[in-house]
Design a protein around this motif. Structure first.
Motif, PDB file in Angstrom:
ATOM      1  N   GLN A   1      -3.572   5.544   3.884  1.00  0.00           N
ATOM      2  CA  GLN A   1      -3.214   5.585   2.463  1.00  0.00           C
ATOM      3  C   GLN A   1      -1.747   5.988   2.285  1.00  0.00           C
ATOM      4  O   GLN A   1      -1.030   5.381   1.490  1.00  0.00           O
ATOM      5  N   ARG A   2      -1.327   7.006   3.039  1.00  0.00           N
ATOM      6  CA  ARG A   2       0.072   7.438   2.927  1.00  0.00           C
ATOM      7  C   ARG A   2       1.032   6.350   3.393  1.00  0.00           C
ATOM      8  O   ARG A   2       2.054   6.083   2.739  1.00  0.00           O
ATOM      9  N   LEU A   3       0.719   5.716   4.509  1.00  0.00           N
ATOM     10  CA  LEU A   3       1.596   4.671   5.024  1.00  0.00           C
ATOM     11  C   LEU A   3       1.671   3.483   4.064  1.00  0.00           C
ATOM     12  O   LEU A   3       2.732   2.869   3.907  1.00  0.00           O
ATOM     13  N   ALA A   4       0.556   3.170   3.413  1.00  0.00           N
ATOM     14  CA  ALA A   4       0.570   2.089   2.429  1.00  0.00           C
ATOM     15  C   ALA A   4       1.469   2.444   1.257  1.00  0.00           C
ATOM     16  O   ALA A   4       2.233   1.599   0.762  1.00  0.00           O
ATOM     17  N   ARG A   5       1.406   3.688   0.785  1.00  0.00           N
ATOM     18  CA  ARG A   5       2.292   4.113  -0.314  1.00  0.00           C
ATOM     19  C   ARG A   5       3.749   4.003   0.111  1.00  0.00           C
ATOM     20  O   ARG A   5       4.595   3.532  -0.651  1.00  0.00           O
ATOM     21  N   GLU A   6       4.047   4.427   1.339  1.00  0.00           N
ATOM     22  CA  GLU A   6       5.425   4.361   1.819  1.00  0.00           C
ATOM     23  C   GLU A   6       5.905   2.919   1.948  1.00  0.00           C
ATOM     24  O   GLU A   6       7.108   2.642   1.822  1.00  0.00           O
ATOM     25  N   ALA A   7       4.980   1.986   2.171  1.00  0.00           N
ATOM     26  CA  ALA A   7       5.336   0.565   2.263  1.00  0.00           C
ATOM     27  C   ALA A   7       5.468  -0.090   0.897  1.00  0.00           C
ATOM     28  O   ALA A   7       5.900  -1.242   0.803  1.00  0.00           O
ATOM     29  N   GLY A   8       5.090   0.640  -0.165  1.00  0.00           N
ATOM     30  CA  GLY A   8       5.256   0.105  -1.516  1.00  0.00           C
ATOM     31  C   GLY A   8       3.981  -0.170  -2.275  1.00  0.00           C
ATOM     32  O   GLY A   8       4.033  -0.712  -3.384  1.00  0.00           O
ATOM     33  N   TYR A   9       2.832   0.226  -1.718  1.00  0.00           N
ATOM     34  CA  TYR A   9       1.550   0.008  -2.393  1.00  0.00           C
ATOM     35  C   TYR A   9       1.023   1.337  -2.951  1.00  0.00           C
ATOM     36  O   TYR A   9       0.569   2.193  -2.175  1.00  0.00           O
ATOM     37  N   PRO A  10       1.064   1.530  -4.270  1.00  0.00           N
ATOM     38  CA  PRO A  10       0.623   2.810  -4.832  1.00  0.00           C
ATOM     39  C   PRO A  10      -0.860   3.103  -4.583  1.00  0.00           C
ATOM     40  O   PRO A  10      -1.254   4.272  -4.561  1.00  0.00           O
ATOM     41  N   HIS A  11      -1.669   2.049  -4.421  1.00  0.00           N
ATOM     42  CA  HIS A  11      -3.108   2.219  -4.208  1.00  0.00           C
ATOM     43  C   HIS A  11      -3.557   1.391  -3.007  1.00  0.00           C
ATOM     44  O   HIS A  11      -2.949   0.365  -2.689  1.00  0.00           O
TER      45      HIS A  11
ATOM     46  N   GLY B   1       8.401 -13.655  -2.226  1.00  0.00           N
ATOM     47  CA  GLY B   1       9.327 -12.788  -2.940  1.00  0.00           C
ATOM     48  C   GLY B   1       8.743 -11.447  -3.288  1.00  0.00           C
ATOM     49  O   GLY B   1       9.414 -10.607  -3.882  1.00  0.00           O
ATOM     50  N   SER B   2       7.486 -11.202  -2.927  1.00  0.00           N
ATOM     51  CA  SER B   2       6.813  -9.931  -3.224  1.00  0.00           C
ATOM     52  C   SER B   2       5.981  -9.521  -2.015  1.00  0.00           C
ATOM     53  O   SER B   2       5.511 -10.375  -1.251  1.00  0.00           O
ATOM     54  N   ILE B   3       5.767  -8.218  -1.842  1.00  0.00           N
ATOM     55  CA  ILE B   3       4.903  -7.742  -0.760  1.00  0.00           C
ATOM     56  C   ILE B   3       3.432  -7.896  -1.110  1.00  0.00           C
ATOM     57  O   ILE B   3       2.563  -7.530  -0.317  1.00  0.00           O
ATOM     58  N   GLY B   4       3.146  -8.470  -2.264  1.00  0.00           N
ATOM     59  CA  GLY B   4       1.763  -8.629  -2.698  1.00  0.00           C
ATOM     60  C   GLY B   4       1.358  -7.512  -3.639  1.00  0.00           C
ATOM     61  O   GLY B   4       1.978  -6.453  -3.677  1.00  0.00           O
ATOM     62  N   THR B   5       0.310  -7.744  -4.384  1.00  0.00           N
ATOM     63  CA  THR B   5      -0.089  -6.762  -5.392  1.00  0.00           C
ATOM     64  C   THR B   5      -0.984  -5.661  -4.856  1.00  0.00           C
ATOM     65  O   THR B   5      -1.089  -4.598  -5.464  1.00  0.00           O
ATOM     66  N   TRP B   6      -1.629  -5.890  -3.696  1.00  0.00           N
ATOM     67  CA  TRP B   6      -2.605  -4.935  -3.190  1.00  0.00           C
ATOM     68  C   TRP B   6      -2.518  -4.816  -1.679  1.00  0.00           C
ATOM     69  O   TRP B   6      -2.098  -5.744  -0.991  1.00  0.00           O
ATOM     70  N   PHE B   7      -2.984  -3.663  -1.173  1.00  0.00           N
ATOM     71  CA  PHE B   7      -3.200  -3.483   0.255  1.00  0.00           C
ATOM     72  C   PHE B   7      -4.645  -3.066   0.489  1.00  0.00           C
ATOM     73  O   PHE B   7      -5.149  -2.153  -0.169  1.00  0.00           O
ATOM     74  N   ARG B   8      -5.303  -3.754   1.422  1.00  0.00           N
ATOM     75  CA  ARG B   8      -6.659  -3.378   1.836  1.00  0.00           C
ATOM     76  C   ARG B   8      -6.652  -3.132   3.337  1.00  0.00           C
ATOM     77  O   ARG B   8      -6.143  -3.956   4.101  1.00  0.00           O
ATOM     78  N   PRO B   9      -7.225  -2.013   3.789  1.00  0.00           N
ATOM     79  CA  PRO B   9      -7.268  -1.753   5.231  1.00  0.00           C
ATOM     80  C   PRO B   9      -8.151  -2.765   5.952  1.00  0.00           C
ATOM     81  O   PRO B   9      -9.071  -3.327   5.361  1.00  0.00           O
ATOM     82  N   SER B  10      -7.867  -2.981   7.231  1.00  0.00           N
ATOM     83  CA  SER B  10      -8.652  -3.927   8.027  1.00  0.00           C
ATOM     84  C   SER B  10      -9.714  -3.198   8.840  1.00  0.00           C
ATOM     85  O   SER B  10      -9.523  -2.065   9.268  1.00  0.00           O
ATOM     86  N   ARG B  11     -10.841  -3.884   9.003  1.00  0.00           N
ATOM     87  CA  ARG B  11     -11.982  -3.404   9.789  1.00  0.00           C
ATOM     88  C   ARG B  11     -12.596  -2.115   9.242  1.00  0.00           C
ATOM     89  O   ARG B  11     -13.261  -1.383   9.976  1.00  0.00           O
ATOM     90  N   SER B  12     -12.398  -1.839   7.982  1.00  0.00           N
ATOM     91  CA  SER B  12     -13.011  -0.670   7.363  1.00  0.00           C
ATOM     92  C   SER B  12     -12.954  -0.821   5.851  1.00  0.00           C
ATOM     93  O   SER B  12     -11.940  -1.283   5.314  1.00  0.00           O
ATOM     94  N   PRO B  13     -14.017  -0.434   5.144  1.00  0.00           N
ATOM     95  CA  PRO B  13     -13.964  -0.507   3.685  1.00  0.00           C
ATOM     96  C   PRO B  13     -13.072   0.565   3.068  1.00  0.00           C
ATOM     97  O   PRO B  13     -12.654   0.435   1.916  1.00  0.00           O
ATOM     98  N   ARG B  14     -12.785   1.627   3.825  1.00  0.00           N
ATOM     99  CA  ARG B  14     -11.989   2.734   3.303  1.00  0.00           C
ATOM    100  C   ARG B  14     -10.785   2.964   4.198  1.00  0.00           C
ATOM    101  O   ARG B  14     -10.839   2.777   5.411  1.00  0.00           O
ATOM    102  N   ALA B  15      -9.696   3.405   3.589  1.00  0.00           N
ATOM    103  CA  ALA B  15      -8.487   3.750   4.337  1.00  0.00           C
ATOM    104  C   ALA B  15      -8.487   5.244   4.643  1.00  0.00           C
ATOM    105  O   ALA B  15      -8.856   6.063   3.791  1.00  0.00           O
ATOM    106  N   SER B  16      -8.080   5.591   5.844  1.00  0.00           N
ATOM    107  CA  SER B  16      -7.933   7.004   6.191  1.00  0.00           C
ATOM    108  C   SER B  16      -6.787   7.600   5.372  1.00  0.00           C
ATOM    109  O   SER B  16      -5.930   6.865   4.852  1.00  0.00           O
ATOM    110  N   PRO B  17      -6.719   8.924   5.251  1.00  0.00           N
ATOM    111  CA  PRO B  17      -5.580   9.527   4.536  1.00  0.00           C
ATOM    112  C   PRO B  17      -4.230   9.096   5.102  1.00  0.00           C
ATOM    113  O   PRO B  17      -3.280   8.879   4.350  1.00  0.00           O
ATOM    114  N   LEU B  18      -4.156   8.957   6.436  1.00  0.00           N
ATOM    115  CA  LEU B  18      -2.901   8.501   7.042  1.00  0.00           C
ATOM    116  C   LEU B  18      -2.561   7.096   6.576  1.00  0.00           C
ATOM    117  O   LEU B  18      -1.416   6.819   6.184  1.00  0.00           O
TER     118      LEU B  18
END
Length: 279
Positions: free
Chosen positions: A201-211, A182-199
């Motif tokens: 990060q933006r796509l995650a926000r658009e999917a509903g993850y503020p961080h 019933g939820s998209i989950g509380t967090w998003f973490r990128p795969s195969r990298s400890p950091r998310a690229s700016p792109l």
């Protein structure tokens, strides 16, 4: 409630009523036999990255009593950056143990059991294809009081993808989580990298993850160094507010968890969910 007069099986001749009953039982048997199990490919070339497979139905989207299962949703933390690597250092008694969610389900369940035995709560970032194979684990994680989040659909190098490919990876896992809990989950973490690229990060926000969720302590448990080495590595780097990266799927991580939690407790650090760490 349907009255006898409204029930087509009740008003039909006996032979027709028997036929209707048989069809209903057959449909129920077929529905109960449907399972969601498709393996996660290790490489991208065999798939159309922009069209992940459809999310399976969710046999565990409700509780055993039939009430809708409540699952936390993503939250915005105004004092936190777009990519979170740790919580407040002013919370002297808390750390977050975060786990990449894939691998042998029996190992995952053993790890959850060890955490709960010690009164710890963790954060699981689940891979969508893993949830396809083991949909019951989504509810198992939430029912244990843990955080559940999105770690992409197939655990490929998301920072190397095109915008359409990366968006499909984020949405694919979000769709699974939504269907199962019933939820998209509380967090998003990128795969195969400890950091998310700016792109990403933006796509995650658009999917509903503020961080996006990163970490400041890498246990290196995926190298299978042994339980003692995992504990030493974490304890050498952990600080109040730390977010620690660990993995499901490794027996050494399960073996390390009791001693790791014991050492954290000796230092006055309790293992809480990432949501609790930031609240």
């Amino acid at each position: 409630m349907t009255t006898p007069a409204e029930d087509p099986a009740a008003s039909a001749p006996p032979r027709r009523a028997a036929l209707l009953t048989g069809l209903a039982l057959t449909a129920g048997t077929l529905a109960a036999g449907v399972t969601a199990g498709c393996s996660a490919p290790r490489t991208a070339h065999a798939q159309n990255l922009t069209t992940p497979p459809a999310a399976p139905s969710a046999p565990h989207a409700t509780t055993t009593r039939g009430a809708p299962a409540l699952a936390p949703v993503p939250r915005h933390y105004p004092s936190q950056p777009a990519e979170i690597t740790h919580g407040p250092r002013t919370q002297p008694s808390r750390v977050a143990l975060t786990f990449h969610g894939q691998g042998d389900p029996s190992v995952a369940k053993a790890l959850l059991g060890e955490a709960e035995k010690a009164g710890a709560r963790i954060t699981v970032l689940a891979v969508g294809s893993w949830l396809d194979e083991h949909p019951d684990l989504a509810r198992r994680i939430l029912d244990g009081g843990h955080d559940l989040g999105n770690h992409t659909q197939r655990h490929l190098d998301i920072n190397a993808m095109t915008e359409a490919e990366a968006a499909a990876e984020i949405r694919g896992c979000a769709d699974r989580l939504k269907r199962l809990t019933g939820s998209i989950g509380t967090w998003f973490r990128p795969s195969r990298s400890p950091r998310a690229s700016p792109l990403v990060q933006r796509l995650a926000r658009e999917a509903g993850y503020p961080h996006t969720l990163s970490y400041d302590v890498d246990s290196l448990d995926y190298t299978s160094p042994g339980a003692a080495a995992v504990t030493r590595k974490v304890m050498a780097e952990v600080r109040p507010g730390s977010v620690v990266s660990l993995h499901f799927g490794y027996a050494g991580t399960v073996a390390a968890l009791p001693s790791l939690l014991h050492e954290l407790d000796r230092r006055g650090l309790g293992a809480v969910t990432t949501t609790e760490l930031l609240s």
